[in-house]
Motif scaffolding. Structure first.
Motif, PDB file in Angstrom:
ATOM      1  N   ALA A 220       0.861  -1.184   0.000  1.00 12.83           N
ATOM      2  CA  ALA A 220       0.000   0.000   0.000  1.00 12.83           C
ATOM      3  C   ALA A 220       0.894   1.229   0.000  1.00 12.83           C
ATOM      4  CB  ALA A 220      -0.919  -0.003   1.217  1.00 12.83           C
ATOM      5  N   ARG A 221       0.806   2.022  -1.077  1.00 16.26           N
ATOM      6  CA  ARG A 221       1.748   3.123  -1.311  1.00 16.26           C
ATOM      7  C   ARG A 221       1.144   4.503  -1.068  1.00 16.26           C
ATOM      8  NH1 ARG A 221       5.873   2.166  -4.805  1.00 16.26           N
ATOM      9  NH2 ARG A 221       5.519   4.173  -5.823  1.00 16.26           N
ATOM     10  N   LEU A 222      -0.151   4.591  -0.836  1.00 11.71           N
ATOM     11  CA  LEU A 222      -0.799   5.902  -0.846  1.00 11.71           C
ATOM     12  C   LEU A 222      -0.681   6.668   0.461  1.00 11.71           C
ATOM     13  CD1 LEU A 222      -4.697   5.550  -0.571  1.00 11.71           C
ATOM     14  CD2 LEU A 222      -3.053   3.881   0.281  1.00 11.71           C
ATOM     15  N   PHE A 223      -0.257   6.038   1.553  1.00 17.99           N
ATOM     16  CA  PHE A 223      -0.285   6.707   2.849  1.00 17.99           C
ATOM     17  C   PHE A 223       0.776   7.795   2.938  1.00 17.99           C
ATOM     18  CE2 PHE A 223      -1.583   2.220   3.792  1.00 17.99           C
ATOM     19  CZ  PHE A 223      -2.939   2.494   3.860  1.00 17.99           C
ATOM     20  N   ASP A 224       0.398   8.943   3.515  1.00 18.07           N
ATOM     21  CA  ASP A 224       1.358   9.995   3.848  1.00 18.07           C
ATOM     22  C   ASP A 224       2.121   9.588   5.108  1.00 18.07           C
ATOM     23  OD1 ASP A 224       0.387  11.550   1.779  1.00 18.07           O
ATOM     24  OD2 ASP A 224      -0.730  12.932   3.064  1.00 18.07           O
ATOM     25  N   PRO A 225       3.342  10.099   5.271  1.00 14.14           N
ATOM     26  CA  PRO A 225       4.015   9.908   6.558  1.00 14.14           C
ATOM     27  C   PRO A 225       3.379  10.791   7.629  1.00 14.14           C
ATOM     28  CG  PRO A 225       5.339  11.302   5.129  1.00 14.14           C
ATOM     29  CD  PRO A 225       4.162  10.853   4.314  1.00 14.14           C
ATOM     30  N   THR A 226       3.522  10.397   8.864  1.00 12.23           N
ATOM     31  CA  THR A 226       3.052  11.202   9.980  1.00 12.23           C
ATOM     32  C   THR A 226       3.971  10.978  11.168  1.00 12.23           C
ATOM     33  OG1 THR A 226       1.198  11.639  11.512  1.00 12.23           O
ATOM     34  CG2 THR A 226       1.466   9.382  10.749  1.00 12.23           C
ATOM     35  N   TRP A 227       4.069  11.984  12.013  1.00 11.33           N
ATOM     36  CA  TRP A 227       4.904  11.882  13.209  1.00 11.33           C
ATOM     37  C   TRP A 227       4.301  10.922  14.233  1.00 11.33           C
ATOM     38  CZ3 TRP A 227       1.331  15.487  12.037  1.00 11.33           C
ATOM     39  CH2 TRP A 227       0.318  15.698  12.948  1.00 11.33           C
ATOM     40  N   ASP A 228       3.008  10.628  14.157  1.00  8.74           N
ATOM     41  CA  ASP A 228       2.242   9.984  15.220  1.00  8.74           C
ATOM     42  C   ASP A 228       2.323   8.461  15.102  1.00  8.74           C
ATOM     43  OD1 ASP A 228       0.345   9.122  17.043  1.00  8.74           O
ATOM     44  OD2 ASP A 228      -1.071  10.732  16.586  1.00  8.74           O
ATOM     45  N   LEU A 229       3.137   7.839  15.941  1.00 10.01           N
ATOM     46  CA  LEU A 229       3.297   6.387  15.899  1.00 10.01           C
ATOM     47  C   LEU A 229       2.016   5.646  16.291  1.00 10.01           C
ATOM     48  CD1 LEU A 229       6.862   5.974  17.456  1.00 10.01           C
ATOM     49  CD2 LEU A 229       6.205   5.638  15.058  1.00 10.01           C
ATOM     50  N   ARG A 230       1.189   6.236  17.132  1.00  9.75           N
ATOM     51  CA  ARG A 230      -0.065   5.582  17.517  1.00  9.75           C
ATOM     52  C   ARG A 230      -0.996   5.473  16.319  1.00  9.75           C
ATOM     53  NH1 ARG A 230      -1.559   9.354  22.476  1.00  9.75           N
ATOM     54  NH2 ARG A 230      -0.808  10.819  20.902  1.00  9.75           N
ATOM     55  N   ARG A 231      -1.046   6.525  15.506  1.00  6.44           N
ATOM     56  CA  ARG A 231      -1.860   6.458  14.287  1.00  6.44           C
ATOM     57  C   ARG A 231      -1.315   5.391  13.337  1.00  6.44           C
ATOM     58  NH1 ARG A 231      -5.511  10.171  12.238  1.00  6.44           N
ATOM     59  NH2 ARG A 231      -6.072  11.865  13.668  1.00  6.44           N
TER      60      ARG A 231
END
Length: 330
Positions: free
Chosen positions: A189-200
């Motif tokens: 799955a390639r569509l996800f943006d990065p995020t700082w939030d490890l819980r998410r």
């Protein structure tokens, strides 16, 4: 789930203080030589293409995890990769986990979060199951609300990145949101943006795994997928996506607010309160394990010697491997 392995590729910008530079290669070289056997394969560098180079040559950098057997183990490994990258950068760069920089409009300078699932009993069935929920799941990490410094939507990257696209009839085609990866043999799955939030991110992995194994197996509707994908990128949590959330909740219970208020909303608030550089400082602080508040700015001055060291110590040694990897993926 026995036999299934999970992996993540996380791309982030190393800004100094609000744009990445070719010195990113120097920090990758420092990381590489802490564990050459691992990081030779588990890191990469990305560059702008075409006219985008006029806004800056350097894109994001990539660090990937070991294969892991559970979402919790995978997130713990990702946290370790983050600590290692932060140590390699020291206080010279901000680590900014977003899909596209606030300033500029550069479809080839984007960062993503790619999730791999290996060892699936029926990859094609899991592909169909996951495709049904992907536009909704994208909201868990959507972090790209700006283009040219103006509010755009929820994920400019999802709508405009050259490396993504709505699903095609061929699941092996490389530049689309979900693929059967030729080189690794995984569902990616390639569509996800990065995020700082490890819980998410852990919630995302749990949802993807649950859907891939227990979701409804229905024929893929490419037109419907394209419509929901556009809604997620431009509008956020719409009525149609809320209906898809209710289907997801029957498979894997998850807090609806995580979709209704994606990370993009938090980034808009940070930029309004602290400006672009202050927002990047807050994102860096959170990426390093601190709070989501501005903390510091890198003590930056131009260092051509570091660019040369990065080219010689990282980019050139990996060039043959990178070329072979690209050939295998196609």
């Amino acid at each position: 789930m026995r036999g299934i392995l999970l992996g993540l590729e996380e791309e982030v910008f190393l800004t100094q203080p609000d744009e990445p530079s070719l010195e990113s290669l120097y920090y990758l070289a420092r990381l590489l030589w802490t564990d050459p056997r691992f990081y030779f394969v588990h890191t990469d560098s990305n560059f702008a293409r075409g006219e985008d180079v006029l806004r800056g040559v350097m894109g994001g950098v990539e660090v990937s995890t070991h294969p892991c057997s559970s979402p919790a183990e995978l997130v713990a490994d990702l946290a370790a990769r983050r600590r290692a990258l932060a140590a390699a950068c020291g206080d010279q760069a901000l680590l900014v986990a977003i899909g596209h920089l606030v300033q500029g409009e550069t479809a080839t300078r984007t960062c993503g979060l790619h999730l791999h699932l290996g060892g699936l009993p029926d990859p094609h069935r899991s592909y169909r199951r996951l495709a049904r929920f992907l536009p909704l799941l994208a909201l868990l990490t959507a972090s790209t609300p700006y283009s040219e410094g103006s509010r755009w939507g929820t994920s400019y990257r999802l709508a405009h990145s050259y490396a993504l696209g709505s699903l095609r009839a061929d699941p092996y085609y490389r530049f689309q949101d979900l693929i059967l990866a030729r080189r690794l043999g995984t569902l990616e799955a390639r569509l996800f943006d990065p995020t700082w939030d490890l819980r998410r991110i852990e919630t995302l992995i749990e949802c993807v795994l649950a859907v891939a194994m227990r979701g409804p197996d229905r024929e893929l509707n490419l037109d419907e997928y394209a419509r929901l994908r556009h809604q997620a990128a431009a509008c956020g949590y719409t009525r149609e996506l809320a209906a898809r959330y209710r289907e997801l909740a029957d498979i894997h219970p998850v807090d609806e607010e995580l979709f209704a208020v994606p990370p993009a909303e938090t980034i808009v608030t940070l930029v309004r309160r602290h400006g672009v550089t202050g927002a990047y400082s807050a994102l860096d602080n959170a990426y390093r394990g601190g709070s989501l508040v501005p903390d510091r700015l890198p003590r930056y001055r131009v260092r051509p010697d570091r660019v040369v060291a990065g080219l010689l110590g990282y980019y050139l040694p990996r060039l043959p491997y990178k070329a072979r990897k690209a050939w295998q993926e196609w």
